[in-house]
Design an enzyme around this catalytic site. Structure first.
Site, PDB file in Angstrom:
ATOM      1  CE  LYS A   4      -1.672   1.552   4.078  1.00 33.83           C
ATOM      2  NZ  LYS A   4      -1.380   2.941   4.441  1.00 33.83           N
ATOM      3  CG  ASN A   5       2.320   2.617   3.517  1.00 32.44           C
ATOM      4  OD1 ASN A   5       1.155   2.920   3.248  1.00 32.44           O
ATOM      5  ND2 ASN A   5       2.727   2.391   4.750  1.00 32.44           N
ATOM      6  NE  ARG A  60      -1.534  11.793   7.919  1.00 28.12           N
ATOM      7  CZ  ARG A  60      -1.557  13.129   7.950  1.00 28.12           C
ATOM      8  NH1 ARG A  60      -2.710  13.708   8.136  1.00 28.12           N
ATOM      9  NH2 ARG A  60      -0.486  13.839   7.783  1.00 28.12           N
ATOM     10  CB  CYS A  68      -5.190  10.289  11.415  1.00 32.82           C
ATOM     11  SG  CYS A  68      -3.609   9.610  11.837  1.00 32.82           S
ATOM     12  NE  ARG A  80       0.193  10.194   9.950  1.00 33.15           N
ATOM     13  CZ  ARG A  80      -0.239   9.164   9.212  1.00 33.15           C
ATOM     14  NH1 ARG A  80      -1.369   8.584   9.507  1.00 33.15           N
ATOM     15  NH2 ARG A  80       0.462   8.758   8.170  1.00 33.15           N
ATOM     16  CG  ASP A 109       3.491   1.567   9.485  1.00 32.26           C
ATOM     17  OD1 ASP A 109       3.643   1.787   8.280  1.00 32.26           O
ATOM     18  OD2 ASP A 109       3.184   2.449  10.309  1.00 32.26           O
ATOM     19  NE  ARG A 161      -7.314   4.383   5.526  1.00 32.52           N
ATOM     20  CZ  ARG A 161      -6.819   5.525   5.990  1.00 32.52           C
ATOM     21  NH1 ARG A 161      -7.269   6.033   7.122  1.00 32.52           N
ATOM     22  NH2 ARG A 161      -5.879   6.166   5.337  1.00 32.52           N
TER      23      ARG A 161
END
Ligand code: EPZ
Length: 419
Positions: free
Chosen positions: A25-26, A95, A119, A124, A306, A398
């Site tokens: 995802k990132n 974000r 968030c 952030r 994470d 997500r």
């Protein structure tokens, strides 16, 4: 419309088998926004099917792109004139949208991007991004919740106060089409940065040093299209390794780059898990009772923030005392109180959590607050006595592609209960 699905997990099953790790995802998110840097077609493979990806696709379409998504392949091409405004209704959902600013400034010399808002895990802010753009010649103002940025990007020396992933991505994309050379110091070194740089280079950007703390970018006039495969998701992989450790199972992961998970593998081995790997597979086998291992979250290549919540779930059921220090985000222990409700013994003071492992947790209804906290609660449910109902799994949707299917395939007793 957000669906309030939940997971029902019955603890006690050992996980065993092999699963393929989804695309990251990132890595996929900045690569999607990099397509704004050209009018030519860009094809991205191995893109995971996630809510955040769907949000990014909608934002690209809003900005003037035509996007087709089919079986993990995303094709982005020009539809109309590129627009400079990234609207609040999309940016507030994700974000990571803040990294559209660099590409829009590079192409249009202006960008109106909604301030992302905070968030669950922290405020952030994006002050490092904005300060870097100002040093590149951009005028920044804030009006009615939007950042208005305008100016022709000129290469310069930028030193980040903190090795911010998003700021590094934004600067990398802006500098690719800026006038002259940009030298970025204290750059983030995450694999997702290196992957973005690989795509930009394939598009014709001139970038040296991605993956190190100093990245040098020679601005070029235009960028072409490219065909790029996104790297595997190291955080999904780490989460599944911990699931194997907690359930005393044996799990093989395929299509993963073990070198992206060095700190996590090292901590798991210190705890006593048997971890072996080839160039693109990872295997975790529980062979003996684990020992508590303390960790501090660090920028890459340190232990990733994470993976902090997932590590806390593991330590919660590992007899003995361990300490977790969260040094990246200011409020990333929301999962601790939910684990305590299951019988975990966790004492949180500021950025430090002290965990006394217990032999068994008890299942109960739990509330997910953010993506990785949700993963930790699912992991705890896999080993808890009785049934655990994990509410608001939209947070998990997500960032984890078909998590319940993968865990069920490995033997977990869990199902999704639609709202
Ligand atoms: C990326 O977020 C990831 N998100 C996060 O993953 C990850 O936790 C984080 O990097 C750290 O590794 C994506 O890649 C989409 P940062 P990002 O800028 O870029 C402070 C997940 O679970 N900061 O490295 O937002 C910030 O407040 C998500 O997949 C400033 O103060 O992270 C934070 O405390 C969660 N000012 C710290 O730096 C700035 O201008 C790290 O932020 C920028 C950041």
């Amino acid at each position: 419309m957000i669906r309030l699905d939940s997971f029902v997990v019955k603890g006690g099953k050992r996980l065993a088998g092999a699963v393929r790790v989804s695309g990251s995802k990132n890595a996929a998110l900045p690569c999607l926004f990099a397509t704004l840097l050209t009018d030519h077609e860009v094809v991205l493979d191995n893109v995971p099917d996630l809510q955040d990806i769907r949000t990014a696709v909608r934002l690209l379409e809003r900005l003037g792109k035509r996007v087709t998504v089919r079986l993990g392949r995303v094709t982005v091409c020009k539809k109309g004139v590129l627009k400079e405004r990234a609207p609040y209704d999309l940016v507030r959902r994700m974000r990571a949208s803040a990294v559209v600013m660099g590409p829009l400034l590079a192409r249009l010399g202006k960008a109106d991007v909604s301030l992302p808002g905070g968030c669950a895990i922290g405020a952030r802010p994006i002050n490092f991004h904005l300060k870097a753009f100002e040093s590149m010649g951009v005028k920044i103002s804030v009006q009615e919740g939007y950042i208005l940025a305008q100016g022709r990007l000129k290469g310069c020396r930028v030193k980040l106060p903190f090795a911010s992933v998003g700021a590094t991505e934004n600067i990398l994309m802006a500098a690719s089409l800026a006038q002259g050379r940009t030298v970025l110091d204290n750059a983030a070194r995450e694999p997702e940065i290196t992957d973005l740089a690989r795509l930009l280079t394939a598009m014709g950007a001139r970038i040296h040093g991605a993956g190190t703390a100093r990245i040098v970018i020679e601005g070029v006039k235009t960028l072409a299209g490219a065909h790029h495969r996104v790297i595997p998701d190291r955080i999904e992989a780490g989460t599944l390794l911990i699931a194997a450790a907690m359930t005393r199972g044996k799990v093989k992961l395929t299509d993963i780059d073990p070198s992206h998970l060095g700190a996590v593998i090292e901590a798991l081995r210190r705890a006593g898990l048997n971890v072996s790997h080839s160039s693109n597979t990872l295997e975790a086998a529980w062979v003996r009772s684990l020992k508590p291992v303390s960790i501090k979250t660090r920028v890459y290549p340190g232990f990733p923030t994470d993976m902090q919540a997932q590590w806390m779930a593991l330590m919660a059921v590992t007899p003995g005392r361990s300490v977790i220090q969260e040094d990246i985000f200011e409020n990333r222990f929301l999962h601790a109180q939910e684990l305590v409700r299951m019988g975990a013994r966790i004492d949180v003071r500021g950025a430090r959590a002290v965990i006394e492992g217990v032999p068994r947790l008890s299942g109960c209804p739990l509330m997910v607050s953010d993506l990785r906290a949700g993963a930790a609660l699912v992991l705890a449910g896999l080993v808890a006595r009785g049934q655990t109902r994990v509410l608001r799994v939209y947070h998990l949707d997500r960032g984890y592609e078909r998590l319940e299917k993968k865990l069920r395939f490995l033997g977990a007793n869990m199902r999704r209960v639609p709202q």
